[in-house]
Each structure stands twice: as C-alpha cells, then as structure tokens.
Design an enzyme around this catalytic site. Structure first.
Site, PDB file in Angstrom:
ATOM      1  NE  ARG A  68      -0.084   0.317   4.951  1.00 57.66           N
ATOM      2  CZ  ARG A  68       0.809   1.202   5.212  1.00 57.66           C
ATOM      3  NH1 ARG A  68       1.159   2.270   4.590  1.00 57.66           N
ATOM      4  NH2 ARG A  68       1.467   0.791   6.507  1.00 57.66           N
ATOM      5  CE1 TYR A  74       0.571  -2.281  17.680  1.00 60.33           C
ATOM      6  CE2 TYR A  74      -1.545  -0.979  17.733  1.00 60.33           C
ATOM      7  CZ  TYR A  74      -0.647  -2.163  18.209  1.00 60.33           C
ATOM      8  OH  TYR A  74      -1.011  -3.002  19.101  1.00 60.33           O
ATOM      9  CG  HIS A  75      -2.692  -2.515  11.307  1.00 61.01           C
ATOM     10  ND1 HIS A  75      -3.606  -1.583  11.315  1.00 61.01           N
ATOM     11  CD2 HIS A  75      -2.255  -2.609  10.159  1.00 61.01           C
ATOM     12  CE1 HIS A  75      -3.654  -1.146   9.839  1.00 61.01           C
ATOM     13  NE2 HIS A  75      -2.784  -1.791   9.461  1.00 61.01           N
ATOM     14  CB  ILE A 154     -10.223   2.749   6.741  1.00 62.93           C
ATOM     15  CG1 ILE A 154     -11.284   1.853   7.051  1.00 62.93           C
ATOM     16  CG2 ILE A 154     -10.321   3.745   5.365  1.00 62.93           C
ATOM     17  CD1 ILE A 154     -12.662   2.422   7.216  1.00 62.93           C
ATOM     18  CB  CYS A 171       1.271   8.065   8.702  1.00 62.72           C
ATOM     19  SG  CYS A 171       0.271   6.697   9.056  1.00 62.72           S
TER      20      CYS A 171
END
Length: 222
Positions: A68, A74-75, A154, A171
């Site tokens: 992407r 972070y997830h 998202i 980001c």
C-alpha cells in the site's frame, strides 16, 4: 457485496494472501466484492514510502513490508481494520475520489459517536481536535489498486493500546499524537462501530459510473 467479520485476531500475512486472492477473483469476475472487518495481533506495517528512521523500536513487534501507499503504521487488538476489495470499474476509475470517499466514510462513522473527524492538507489520516488545542490522529487510510480492484483500506482506533504506537513515527507525521474513541472517553464496542460502518457505506462507496484515472496506483493516505 459480501461483509465478513473476523472475531479473533487475524495473522497479517494470511490476511494479505486472502485479500490478494479475493481481489484477483473480483477482477476476473468470479467473486463478489468484499468488505472485511478484522483485528490483527500487534504489528507494524511499512508502506512504499516508509523511512527506516521512523521505526524507532524495531524489535518491539513484527514489521511487515506492504504494497500500500504510505509509511509506517500500527495494527493491533482494539483497532478496527477494514480491508475493502471493491471494483473501481463500477465507481468511475478515480483513485483520488475513492480515497476521499474512504475519508468521508470514516468521518461519517465517527460522527455517529459525536466525534468530529477532520482531514488536513499535507497531513495524512483522519484527525480530531483536543480540548488543549492539539490534534491527534484517530484513523488511517492506505490503499492499493490492482486491475482496478482495491486492496487494504482503513483502520479506526476504537480501544487499542496507544503506547504501541510509540515504536514508530505513525505515517511519518511528527509533532502530533494518536488517539482513540476510548481515549476520548467513549465506551464503544466493536460491533457498534461495525454497525455504523455498514449503515453508512452506501452513502459514500456505492457503485457509480463516471470518468477516472487510468492504470494501477498505490495511494498514500494514512
């Protein structure tokens, strides 16, 4: 349109493989579009423009390069990740319009919980103003196109451990923090967020015809 909700954290590489396979089938006309709502175990992903200097704690969680647009994000548990495999051939083939629609979708969803989400020129993501005058990021957007079918999507911070963001510069944006619905004092369940996402989806992302861009693209809007 198929809506899928995973009730337990999904391995990142397994999710990417499933997403790629579904997108290819959509492009071939053999599968329906899909919106996949899930959570991941704690991890960092690196977009195409990720600066290694922004990974400030490289040993903290697994780091996965991803196709992407964007930089590091972070997830983890408590964060609603939404992967969208949509056919932009039925939405005007306009990548920028698609990204803006995702942002409006997030803002509309937050509004259902009395949160004013905003976008800022030159500063990616969806932001909320704090009483002290600062602004914190509450949601990320990062997408990729393959044969005019979308990948990635998202993420909305519902109730993640915000300290986990400290291992990166989220980001690539310095001087601002990260927040969540819980951090804003809102007790909101994941099913409540999912219900609003689904109810507001068509308002922003229903298929429509029209002119658009040509070719494949990765968009950096985190």
């Amino acid at each position: 349109m198929e809506w899928t909700i995973s009730d337990t954290p999904v391995d990142y590489l397994a999710a990417v493989a499933a997403m790629d396979a579904r997108a290819a089938a959509i492009a071939d006309g053999t599968a329906a579009e899909q919106v996949w709502l899930l959570e991941h175990p704690p991890l960092y992903t690196a977009g195409k423009r990720a600066d290694p200097a922004d990974l400030t704690d490289p040993g903290r969680f697994p780091v996965y390069p991803t196709g992407r647009g964007g930089q590091y994000t972070y997830h983890g548990p408590g964060q609603r990740v939404v992967y969208l495999m949509l056919d932009l051939r039925t939405r005007g083939r306009d990548v920028r319009a698609y990204v803006e629609a995702l942002e409006r979708w997030v803002i509309d969803t937050l509004a259902a919980f009395n949160v004013d989400g905003e976008v800022r020129e030159g500063r990616v993501g969806v932001w909320v103003r704090r009483p002290h005058g600062g602004e914190d990021k509450i949601a990320a957007v990062g997408v990729k196109m393959r044969r005019w079918v979308t990948l990635h999507g998202i993420s909305i911070n519902v109730e993640p451990d915000l300290s986990h963001f400290s291992g990166i510069v989220p980001c690539g944006v310095r001087g601002h923090g990260v927040t969540s619905l819980a951090d804003l004092g809102l007790i909101v369940s994941m099913p409540e967020v999912d219900a609003v996402l689904r109810s507001t989806f068509d308002r922003h992302l229903a298929p429509q015809a029209g002119p658009g861009l040509q070719g494949d693209a990765a968009v950096a809007r985190q």
